[in-house]
Design an enzyme around this catalytic site. Sequence first.
Site, PDB file in Angstrom:
ATOM      1  N   GLY A 127       9.077   4.292  13.008  1.00 28.01           N
ATOM      2  CA  GLY A 127       8.758   4.183  11.513  1.00 28.01           C
ATOM      3  C   GLY A 127       8.317   5.358  11.154  1.00 28.01           C
ATOM      4  O   GLY A 127       8.124   6.456  11.548  1.00 28.01           O
ATOM      5  N   LEU A 158       5.727   6.253   8.897  1.00 27.35           N
ATOM      6  CA  LEU A 158       4.256   6.708   9.222  1.00 27.35           C
ATOM      7  C   LEU A 158       4.246   7.192  10.511  1.00 27.35           C
ATOM      8  O   LEU A 158       3.374   8.263  10.975  1.00 27.35           O
ATOM      9  CB  LEU A 158       3.300   5.829   8.632  1.00 27.35           C
ATOM     10  CG  LEU A 158       1.837   6.346   8.794  1.00 27.35           C
ATOM     11  CD1 LEU A 158       1.698   7.550   7.930  1.00 27.35           C
ATOM     12  CD2 LEU A 158       1.066   5.228   8.381  1.00 27.35           C
ATOM     13  N   ALA A 190       4.834  -2.280  12.599  1.00 28.68           N
ATOM     14  CA  ALA A 190       4.588  -3.438  11.895  1.00 28.68           C
ATOM     15  C   ALA A 190       5.850  -4.033  11.518  1.00 28.68           C
ATOM     16  O   ALA A 190       6.920  -3.087  11.551  1.00 28.68           O
ATOM     17  CB  ALA A 190       3.845  -3.197  10.388  1.00 28.68           C
ATOM     18  N   THR A 193       8.255  -4.729   8.598  1.00 31.86           N
ATOM     19  CA  THR A 193       8.063  -4.261   7.033  1.00 31.86           C
ATOM     20  C   THR A 193       9.322  -4.788   6.458  1.00 31.86           C
ATOM     21  O   THR A 193       9.272  -4.301   5.153  1.00 31.86           O
ATOM     22  CB  THR A 193       7.832  -2.572   7.120  1.00 31.86           C
ATOM     23  OG1 THR A 193       9.026  -2.087   7.754  1.00 31.86           O
ATOM     24  CG2 THR A 193       6.610  -2.359   7.617  1.00 31.86           C
ATOM     25  N   TYR A 199       4.965 -11.141   4.064  1.00 32.66           N
ATOM     26  CA  TYR A 199       4.637  -9.809   4.620  1.00 32.66           C
ATOM     27  C   TYR A 199       3.167  -9.595   4.212  1.00 32.66           C
ATOM     28  O   TYR A 199       2.529  -9.294   5.135  1.00 32.66           O
ATOM     29  CB  TYR A 199       5.688  -9.034   4.153  1.00 32.66           C
ATOM     30  CG  TYR A 199       5.016  -7.447   4.392  1.00 32.66           C
ATOM     31  CD1 TYR A 199       4.833  -7.033   5.698  1.00 32.66           C
ATOM     32  CD2 TYR A 199       4.639  -6.731   3.336  1.00 32.66           C
ATOM     33  CE1 TYR A 199       4.482  -5.441   5.719  1.00 32.66           C
ATOM     34  CE2 TYR A 199       4.143  -5.428   3.409  1.00 32.66           C
ATOM     35  CZ  TYR A 199       4.061  -5.043   4.594  1.00 32.66           C
ATOM     36  OH  TYR A 199       3.743  -3.578   4.811  1.00 32.66           O
TER      37      TYR A 199
END
Length: 284
Positions: free
Chosen positions: A10, A12, A60, A62, A125
Amino acid sequence: MKLLVTGIGGQLGYDVMRQGVQQGLDVHGTRRRNLDITKEQEVYHYIRHLKPDVIIHCAAYTAVDLAESDKKTCWNVNVEGTKYLVNVAKELNIKFMYVSTDYVFGGLGEKTLVETDLPCPKSYYGLTKYEGEKAVQSMLQEYFIVRTSWVFGINGNNFTKRMLHLAKSREEVKVVGDQIGSPTYTHDLAKLLISMVQTDKYGIYHATNEGFCSWAEFAEEIFKQSNCNVQVRVVSSEDYPVNAVRPKNARLSKEKLKSNGFKSLPAWQDALERYLSMLVKKEK
């Protein structure tokens, strides 16, 4: 320091991994193909074998709109996966950082939100990320929870890349103007997270680049800095229907970050300028 970063596929997680390596840390990264965090025994054996000093949990689910119908997958990743990681961290006394989101808040009003404000998520979410927060707080005495918003980075898709793509074929784009938040460059945020986990200043933090804007204003700045002759037509959230409710107010206060001695992230406009320059270099 041995550091485990989840979700390096991802935006980040990718930059946290890069920052850790650049700072000379012993960094190990996971993505789904080498660690499925929804499988408890797999998590247990992987971490017991690696024995990291710190876990930065960036992984996560997302897909905000898809989560409204794919609830089981979203819950398993964001809640159960987090619980499995925390369980092992507790057993082995591993520092734990959980990356969360402005979506845990209801997103109403214009008040700048502080860490102690009561979460009230309006999307599934957001609910799962809040449940992840609660799992961390209930299972650990010491932890880092870092809420951020509107991230953009080199790896993966984001709003900035989408606007640049649309600029190739359109002279006008519609963008909502009643959702306010802080665009956050994952490169800047990653440096902060790496710095934070090397301290014992535990707690819940808000961390974004400085300044607030609407998505429409963000789009206008993207086109301005990239010299794209594209007009932004400002529309309301109601004029742009989506499956999941977006927070209209994502103004996160960073006062706690500053009061604990952490350096503020640069203004979002400065971050965007550096990011666009990086994209140009990557294309060459």
